[in-house]
Design a protein around this motif. Structure first.
Motif, PDB file in Angstrom:
ATOM      1  N   UNK A   1       0.956  -1.337   0.182  1.00 45.96           N
ATOM      2  CA  UNK A   1       0.368   0.043   0.418  1.00 45.96           C
ATOM      3  C   UNK A   1       1.131   1.414   0.140  1.00 45.96           C
ATOM      4  N   UNK A   2       2.456   0.909   0.620  1.00 45.45           N
ATOM      5  CA  UNK A   2       2.855   1.812   0.970  1.00 45.45           C
ATOM      6  C   UNK A   2       4.324   2.483   0.607  1.00 45.45           C
ATOM      7  N   UNK A   3       5.328   2.548   0.168  1.00 46.12           N
ATOM      8  CA  UNK A   3       6.752   2.193  -0.362  1.00 46.12           C
ATOM      9  C   UNK A   3       7.489   2.114   1.009  1.00 46.12           C
ATOM     10  N   UNK A   4       6.931   2.064   2.147  1.00 45.85           N
ATOM     11  CA  UNK A   4       7.870   2.075   3.075  1.00 45.85           C
ATOM     12  C   UNK A   4       7.157   1.168   3.925  1.00 45.85           C
ATOM     13  N   UNK A   5       6.634   0.307   3.729  1.00 50.00           N
ATOM     14  CA  UNK A   5       5.671  -0.853   3.830  1.00 50.00           C
ATOM     15  C   UNK A   5       5.918  -1.924   3.148  1.00 50.00           C
ATOM     16  N   UNK A   6       6.817  -2.548   2.683  1.00 52.10           N
ATOM     17  CA  UNK A   6       7.736  -3.347   1.742  1.00 52.10           C
ATOM     18  C   UNK A   6       6.793  -5.116   2.444  1.00 52.10           C
ATOM     19  N   UNK A   7       7.390  -6.196   1.606  1.00 55.55           N
ATOM     20  CA  UNK A   7       7.693  -7.092   1.977  1.00 55.55           C
ATOM     21  C   UNK A   7       8.432  -7.529   2.764  1.00 55.55           C
ATOM     22  N   UNK A   8       9.274  -7.130   2.954  1.00 54.51           N
ATOM     23  CA  UNK A   8      10.322  -7.609   3.684  1.00 54.51           C
ATOM     24  C   UNK A   8      10.840  -8.709   3.574  1.00 54.51           C
ATOM     25  N   UNK A   9      11.024  -9.244   4.828  1.00 51.49           N
ATOM     26  CA  UNK A   9      11.620 -10.904   5.047  1.00 51.49           C
ATOM     27  C   UNK A   9      10.359 -11.991   4.228  1.00 51.49           C
ATOM     28  N   UNK A  10       9.127 -11.301   3.748  1.00 53.13           N
ATOM     29  CA  UNK A  10       8.297 -12.019   3.373  1.00 53.13           C
ATOM     30  C   UNK A  10       9.014 -12.009   1.846  1.00 53.13           C
ATOM     31  N   UNK A  11       9.677 -11.784   1.107  1.00 52.33           N
ATOM     32  CA  UNK A  11      10.618 -11.740  -0.512  1.00 52.33           C
ATOM     33  C   UNK A  11      11.247 -12.272   0.437  1.00 52.33           C
ATOM     34  N   UNK A  12      12.520 -12.419   1.163  1.00 56.04           N
ATOM     35  CA  UNK A  12      13.499 -13.430   1.587  1.00 56.04           C
ATOM     36  C   UNK A  12      13.026 -14.246   1.247  1.00 56.04           C
ATOM     37  N   UNK A  13      11.749 -14.835   2.407  1.00 57.55           N
ATOM     38  CA  UNK A  13      11.252 -16.487   2.400  1.00 57.55           C
ATOM     39  C   UNK A  13      10.585 -16.867   0.818  1.00 57.55           C
ATOM     40  N   UNK A  14      10.295 -15.984   0.366  1.00 63.24           N
ATOM     41  CA  UNK A  14       9.844 -16.719  -0.633  1.00 63.24           C
ATOM     42  C   UNK A  14      11.106 -16.939  -1.613  1.00 63.24           C
ATOM     43  N   UNK A  15      11.813 -15.920  -1.763  1.00 59.08           N
ATOM     44  CA  UNK A  15      13.213 -16.237  -2.632  1.00 59.08           C
ATOM     45  C   UNK A  15      13.986 -17.903  -1.743  1.00 59.08           C
ATOM     46  N   UNK A  16      13.805 -18.097  -0.954  1.00 58.79           N
ATOM     47  CA  UNK A  16      14.439 -18.540  -0.250  1.00 58.79           C
ATOM     48  C   UNK A  16      13.811 -20.195  -0.659  1.00 58.79           C
ATOM     49  N   UNK A  17      12.470 -20.501  -0.977  1.00 60.48           N
ATOM     50  CA  UNK A  17      12.141 -21.164  -1.363  1.00 60.48           C
ATOM     51  C   UNK A  17      11.359 -21.431  -2.911  1.00 60.48           C
ATOM     52  N   UNK A  18      12.056 -20.447  -3.699  1.00 59.93           N
ATOM     53  CA  UNK A  18      12.374 -20.733  -4.984  1.00 59.93           C
ATOM     54  C   UNK A  18      10.549 -20.089  -5.762  1.00 59.93           C
ATOM     55  N   UNK A  19      10.108 -19.390  -4.643  1.00 64.95           N
ATOM     56  CA  UNK A  19       8.817 -18.536  -5.525  1.00 64.95           C
ATOM     57  C   UNK A  19       9.011 -17.761  -6.234  1.00 64.95           C
ATOM     58  N   UNK A  20       8.082 -17.452  -7.339  1.00 66.30           N
ATOM     59  CA  UNK A  20       8.075 -16.095  -7.764  1.00 66.30           C
ATOM     60  C   UNK A  20       7.503 -15.057  -6.804  1.00 66.30           C
ATOM     61  N   UNK A  21       7.670 -13.786  -6.218  1.00 63.13           N
ATOM     62  CA  UNK A  21       7.087 -12.584  -5.423  1.00 63.13           C
ATOM     63  C   UNK A  21       6.799 -11.489  -6.022  1.00 63.13           C
ATOM     64  N   UNK A  22       5.677 -11.849  -7.115  1.00 62.77           N
ATOM     65  CA  UNK A  22       5.314 -10.339  -7.824  1.00 62.77           C
ATOM     66  C   UNK A  22       4.301  -9.663  -7.151  1.00 62.77           C
ATOM     67  N   UNK A  23       4.560  -8.219  -6.968  1.00 57.54           N
ATOM     68  CA  UNK A  23       3.941  -7.068  -6.398  1.00 57.54           C
ATOM     69  C   UNK A  23       3.168  -5.835  -6.828  1.00 57.54           C
ATOM     70  N   UNK A  24       1.610  -5.655  -6.450  1.00 53.04           N
ATOM     71  CA  UNK A  24       0.991  -4.689  -7.194  1.00 53.04           C
ATOM     72  C   UNK A  24       0.936  -3.594  -5.795  1.00 53.04           C
ATOM     73  N   UNK A  25       2.014  -2.561  -6.372  1.00 54.50           N
ATOM     74  CA  UNK A  25       2.578  -0.976  -4.948  1.00 54.50           C
ATOM     75  C   UNK A  25       0.784  -0.017  -6.030  1.00 54.50           C
TER      76      UNK A  25
END
Length: 236
Positions: free
Chosen positions: A9-33
């Protein structure tokens, strides 16, 4: 689960460690900003949905018409029984779509405060909740427990801290994903939220306990690992 779509919803509340977790599991993470005017995907394009936090209210449709479209997407994802994970505002949006009341909390809760698992939370088959977790909070609103959901955790400041709806939907009022940089950004962009009260910490108190970030991230990964598991009635 191979693909996750995130609503930011805002640039200063990103997925942060959720994105790291997804990457560690080989998942694609797309984002609607949303703040950049990006459009929501169709529900049938979403395999799993993560809804992040933000300083707005779920009731701000008049000022922010896109909230109506977001709620419609959440409703369709819920109806399709797809995995859905809501954080802070995201949890409030999910609760509201499920028919629960979203309203001002008695206290602002800003900083590191303990949450306690409920008896149902400790025993939940899908999301057994850890006892005595101390996560990061930044909210002034809360929600009632949605019908048919399980109350997982509470705090001294806020009764509804976490809920599960079935074995695919998880809502957390607090932020396990946040980093020290993310806390600093919240302090800068949402400084006006920081009034006085028994559950509002100073910036120094919020940034000092670095070990708590590691504990929060460990808990986040454990919950997300369970969230991504195939349902028992599905073929792996």
């Amino acid at each position: 689960m191979k693909r996750i779509h995130c609503i930011q919803h805002v640039p200063f509340e990103p997925p942060a460690r959720i994105a790291d977790w997804a990457g560690a599991h080989g998942m694609d993470l797309s984002v609607t900003r949303v703040y950049a005017g990006e459009l929501f995907p169709a529900a049938d394009e979403v395999e799993a949905l993560v809804v992040m936090g933000g300083p707005m209210s779920v009731h701000d449709e008049r000022a922010l018409p896109w909230l109506t479209d977001e709620k419609r997407l959440i409703e369709r994802v819920l109806r399709a029984e797809k995995p859905l994970f809501g954080v802070c505002l995201g949890a409030q949006l999910v609760a509201g779509v499920l028919g629960a009341r979203v309203h001002r909390n008695r206290f602002q809760e800003i900083g590191w405060f303990r949450v306690e698992a409920t008896a149902e939370g400790r025993a939940h088959a899908r999301f057994p909740f850890p006892a005595g977790l101390v996560p990061f909070h930044w909210h002034g609103e809360t929600f009632d427990l949605p019908a048919g959901s399980t109350h997982l955790a509470r705090s001294a400041a806020c009764e509804q801290q976490a809920f599960a709806w079935g074995d695919r939907v998880l809502g957390l009022q607090f932020h396990l994903e946040v980093t020290p940089e993310g806390v600093q950004d919240l302090i800068v962009h949402c400084h006006d939220d920081m009034g006085s009260g028994p559950y509002v910490q100073s910036p120094e108190e919020m940034l000092a306990p670095l070990a708590r970030f590691d504990g929060a991230h460990t808990c986040l990964h454990e919950l997300l690992d369970r969230w991504k598991e195939e349902r028992r009635d599905e073929t792996p």
